[in-house]
Design an enzyme around this catalytic site. Sequence first.
Site, PDB file in Angstrom:
ATOM      1  N   ARG A  29       0.829  -1.216   0.000  1.00 29.09           N
ATOM      2  CA  ARG A  29       0.000   0.000   0.000  1.00 29.09           C
ATOM      3  C   ARG A  29       0.864   1.267   0.000  1.00 29.09           C
ATOM      4  O   ARG A  29       0.553   2.264   0.648  1.00 29.09           O
ATOM      5  CB  ARG A  29      -0.959   0.005   1.210  1.00 29.09           C
ATOM      6  CG  ARG A  29      -2.092  -0.995   1.072  1.00 29.09           C
ATOM      7  CD  ARG A  29      -3.029  -0.921   2.260  1.00 29.09           C
ATOM      8  NE  ARG A  29      -2.359  -1.364   3.483  1.00 29.09           N
ATOM      9  CZ  ARG A  29      -2.769  -1.096   4.724  1.00 29.09           C
ATOM     10  NH1 ARG A  29      -3.859  -0.386   4.901  1.00 29.09           N
ATOM     11  NH2 ARG A  29      -2.106  -1.524   5.771  1.00 29.09           N
ATOM     12  N   ILE A 449     -24.307   6.285  12.437  1.00 28.01           N
ATOM     13  CA  ILE A 449     -24.341   5.057  11.642  1.00 28.01           C
ATOM     14  C   ILE A 449     -23.538   3.933  12.279  1.00 28.01           C
ATOM     15  O   ILE A 449     -23.625   2.784  11.871  1.00 28.01           O
ATOM     16  CB  ILE A 449     -23.889   5.364  10.196  1.00 28.01           C
ATOM     17  CG1 ILE A 449     -24.727   6.491   9.602  1.00 28.01           C
ATOM     18  CG2 ILE A 449     -23.975   4.150   9.297  1.00 28.01           C
ATOM     19  CD1 ILE A 449     -26.238   6.258   9.642  1.00 28.01           C
ATOM     20  N   GLY A 450     -22.749   4.247  13.284  1.00 27.82           N
ATOM     21  CA  GLY A 450     -22.099   3.154  14.013  1.00 27.82           C
ATOM     22  C   GLY A 450     -20.694   3.441  14.473  1.00 27.82           C
ATOM     23  O   GLY A 450     -20.402   3.389  15.658  1.00 27.82           O
ATOM     24  N   CYS A 661     -25.383   2.909   1.697  1.00 26.07           N
ATOM     25  CA  CYS A 661     -24.691   4.127   1.264  1.00 26.07           C
ATOM     26  C   CYS A 661     -24.011   3.938  -0.090  1.00 26.07           C
ATOM     27  O   CYS A 661     -23.874   2.838  -0.581  1.00 26.07           O
ATOM     28  CB  CYS A 661     -23.671   4.549   2.306  1.00 26.07           C
ATOM     29  SG  CYS A 661     -22.478   3.274   2.708  1.00 26.07           S
ATOM     30  N   GLU A 683     -27.500   7.088   2.742  1.00 21.44           N
ATOM     31  CA  GLU A 683     -26.701   8.208   2.251  1.00 21.44           C
ATOM     32  C   GLU A 683     -27.526   9.039   1.277  1.00 21.44           C
ATOM     33  O   GLU A 683     -28.112   8.517   0.345  1.00 21.44           O
ATOM     34  CB  GLU A 683     -25.457   7.661   1.543  1.00 21.44           C
ATOM     35  CG  GLU A 683     -24.563   8.699   0.911  1.00 21.44           C
ATOM     36  CD  GLU A 683     -24.904   9.000  -0.525  1.00 21.44           C
ATOM     37  OE1 GLU A 683     -25.425   8.110  -1.202  1.00 21.44           O
ATOM     38  OE2 GLU A 683     -24.665  10.138  -0.950  1.00 21.44           O
ATOM     39  N   HIS A 712     -17.594  12.002   4.280  1.00 18.80           N
ATOM     40  CA  HIS A 712     -16.355  11.712   3.557  1.00 18.80           C
ATOM     41  C   HIS A 712     -15.462  12.934   3.407  1.00 18.80           C
ATOM     42  O   HIS A 712     -14.459  12.874   2.708  1.00 18.80           O
ATOM     43  CB  HIS A 712     -16.662  11.086   2.191  1.00 18.80           C
ATOM     44  CG  HIS A 712     -17.144   9.669   2.329  1.00 18.80           C
ATOM     45  ND1 HIS A 712     -18.453   9.365   2.617  1.00 18.80           N
ATOM     46  CD2 HIS A 712     -16.492   8.496   2.276  1.00 18.80           C
ATOM     47  CE1 HIS A 712     -18.572   8.057   2.708  1.00 18.80           C
ATOM     48  NE2 HIS A 712     -17.405   7.501   2.508  1.00 18.80           N
ATOM     49  N   CYS A 744     -23.021   8.271   6.926  1.00 22.98           N
ATOM     50  CA  CYS A 744     -22.324   6.985   7.041  1.00 22.98           C
ATOM     51  C   CYS A 744     -21.537   7.002   8.351  1.00 22.98           C
ATOM     52  O   CYS A 744     -21.635   7.955   9.131  1.00 22.98           O
ATOM     53  CB  CYS A 744     -21.414   6.801   5.832  1.00 22.98           C
ATOM     54  SG  CYS A 744     -20.768   5.128   5.636  1.00 22.98           S
TER      55      CYS A 744
HETATM   56  N1  GLN Z   1     -21.686   0.715  10.799  1.00 23.72           N
HETATM   57  C1  GLN Z   1     -20.668   1.005   9.843  1.00 23.72           C
HETATM   58  C2  GLN Z   1     -19.865   2.210  10.284  1.00 23.72           C
HETATM   59  O1  GLN Z   1     -20.426   3.104  10.803  1.00 23.72           O
HETATM   60  C3  GLN Z   1     -21.248   1.262   8.467  1.00 23.72           C
HETATM   61  C4  GLN Z   1     -20.187   1.529   7.459  1.00 23.72           C
HETATM   62  C5  GLN Z   1     -20.670   1.590   6.032  1.00 23.72           C
HETATM   63  O2  GLN Z   1     -21.785   1.830   5.747  1.00 23.72           O
HETATM   64  N2  GLN Z   1     -19.809   1.391   5.077  1.00 23.72           N
HETATM   65  O3  GLN Z   1     -18.678   2.278  10.096  1.00 23.72           O
HETATM   66 ZN    ZN Z   2     -22.370   3.814   5.020  1.00 22.40          ZN
END
Ligand code: GLN
Ligand code: ZN
Length: 797
Positions: A29, A449-450, A661, A683, A712, A744
């Site tokens: 990477r 979202i988490g 999303c 999203e 983002h 997200c």
């Molecule tokens: N629950 C995940 C987070 O919040 C969802 C991530 C995603 O949608 N790609 O990171």
């Molecule tokens: Zn997401």
Amino acid sequence: MSAINELSGVNDLGVKAHILGFPRIGAQRELKFALEKFWRGEISEAKLAQTGQTLRRRHWDWQAAAGLDFVTVGDFAWYDQILNTAALLGAIPPRFGFDAQTLSLPQYFELARGNTEQFAMEMTKYFDTNYHYLVPELSRQTRFDGGVQWLFDDIADALAQGHQAKVVLPGPLTFLWLSKCKQDGYSKLELIPAIVAAYTRVIGRLASLGVAHLQLDEPILALSLPAEWVSAFEPVYRTLAGAGVPILLATYFDSVAEHAQLLADLPLAGVHIDAVRAPEQLAQFADVWAAQKTPKILSVGIIDGRNIWAADLEQALEQLQAVHASLGAALWIAPSCSLLHTPVDLEQETKEAQLDSELKSWLAFAKQKLAELSILKQALNGQDVSAELATNQAAQHARRTSQRIHNPAVAARLANLDGQIDQRLAPFATRQAAQHARFNLPVLPTTTIGSFPQTKEIRAARAAFKRGEISVEQYEAAMKAEIALVVQKQDALGIDVPVHGEAERNDMVEYFGEQLAGFAFTQFGWVQSYGSRCVKPPILFGDVSRNKPMTVAWSSYAQSLTTKPMKGMLTGPVTILQWSFVRDDQPRSTTCDQIALAIRDEVCDLESAGIGIIQIDEPAFREGLPLKQADWASYLAWAGRAFRISASGVANDTQIHTHMCYSEFNDILPAIAAMDADVITIETSRSDMELLEAFGHFSYPNEIGPGVYDIHSPRVPQVNEMLRLIAKALEVVPAERLWINPDCGLKTRGWPETEAALANMLTATHAARAAIAQGQSIAIDAARVLTPAHTGSCACN
Ligand code: GLN
Ligand code: ZN
């Protein structure tokens, strides 16, 4: 013999081998780390440029060493190949105020990542892959007067290294298809003359550099393409054919059989087809090609560019031999698509405990695929590769018959599923009433979202634990401290449905795969997702089952710290399937059902532990859609059922959320509704709630949380921007069914911007609630609202 055919090498003896593209990120990477250092101001642009050059040269050397007939140039991009092409053509969004003639690398990154004034360009998934490209913004005013020299410099460098170069670019029609145009009332196809002129200019430069072949990728041909787009191919390619470089038109990801005659009639040097995803088209193309008066290259994608299994070379040879017999040296061989979608080098996997040698013998990454191609080429050209073929066959046989793949208990459970396994106990209205009574949340409930920021400290603790440098107790203490911090911050902000923050998760799929039987993991199997972000998909090689709870302890601990209902957080079966390298020896739907049952067990255990709200993320739900519309219904049926299997083991007052999303969802709303989640968070902010209007038209029946800000970008959204989006959302979703949340997860963000953004989100929510309570419409100080770039798109596709 026409000039095109002489140039294209059809008369040279022997089958040629090439690739459509190579992963650019680097086996270690390297590109990712250099990019991120550059963005943080830690290295100079010259140093970044040097990293790029080292990677390109290394990958060309590998291609040459494997005996490929060309190295592929143009597959490198600083962020994304579609953005590179937009820069090359000069099709950059005018709202940034940059001059396409003099676009600098820092400006290019601003297009991709946004800046303090402008939202980043929209990003979306490339066909059915997990690779995200930046969506070009076109309009009638787009001037196509690009001045960046990167591609030409790369070509000159490849030639100076002594390589034969084949250049790759997205084809003009695919580029146009993937773009968005700003004004209503005209078709994107009207931009064809301008775009073709730009390509002609670029091809002229390629000709003067001595480029032997130009590969133009037109994967849109594998879609169910509208007739006016299909008929655009003839005039476009007739013009481009005269621009000075023989063209190989590349298709992939599905069959283009219905266009075989069209492709044969185009003035092309050749065509590439995907014989892995659509092997049935091979015979038809071979027939059409054999009937050509002048020989034309048929490049057959015979090595899977989307998966990591070692090819069955005997079987591949069998498929190729008949084509070879009729086409001779007009046959080229290649991977099915760019190797961008596979990790770089299996040889780096040296930890026997992680990926043992038996499993390794079943696999091939990008570099190993070059070797497979080389064996096939030699075999077709009459060289003795019997030893290599024997080794390959032994590994194939061992994999087919291995005991490690088949678990009779999993098979038995699947065979005996109850017909109601995918149905909740009661319809949504009943569940909604039970959930409202149980949780008693305010109108416009807030949640996230988490994930919360994955700080350096979190990553360091996880890495130290994995290396055995800290004990389980120390690791758990570190994660618990992080959870406590996240819960306390959410409580302080006043978030109604908090989360534990996912600190313990490296990746939302890997985390679950590591705890499920049937998965294996690599150390370095990274694949680019977007920009500098990479994912390391698990390898799903065998029957899936869950031995013990995977998330219950963390969620229970988080719940113990707050009186608010803690949301449990799981990854859904379709996303686990979609973001893994999946076994190719049984239907994907069967594998998905196995995962669904494992997640269902976890959902039930969370519920028993008192977690009343459980989110099952399905961000990859849409990307599993087949390219051809005719195949959608069957996919949506089994994918939706798998999600419901995972979600339906709970009581009515347990609230199931899902999250999606970075896709267009407008066309699958009925299928999303059929998943029957109580709440979907989705999203929408980058497209200015465009998607939500579709949800409104469709009358989405359950609750919905359209993202009110784009996570983002490090930019902190202002209260008024979010309030404007909330007001927009309220036009189509009744307040009783509307949730407020970001787009997200927040794991890629830093804490200061996260806290500031969430505080603004809460302020906006309170203002909206106050307006609702007073029966007023939401007042927005318009002067202070920054409008996102995409205020509606035209119906050009
Ligand atoms: N629950 C995940 C987070 O919040 C969802 C991530 C995603 O949608 N790609 O990171
Ligand atoms: Zn997401």
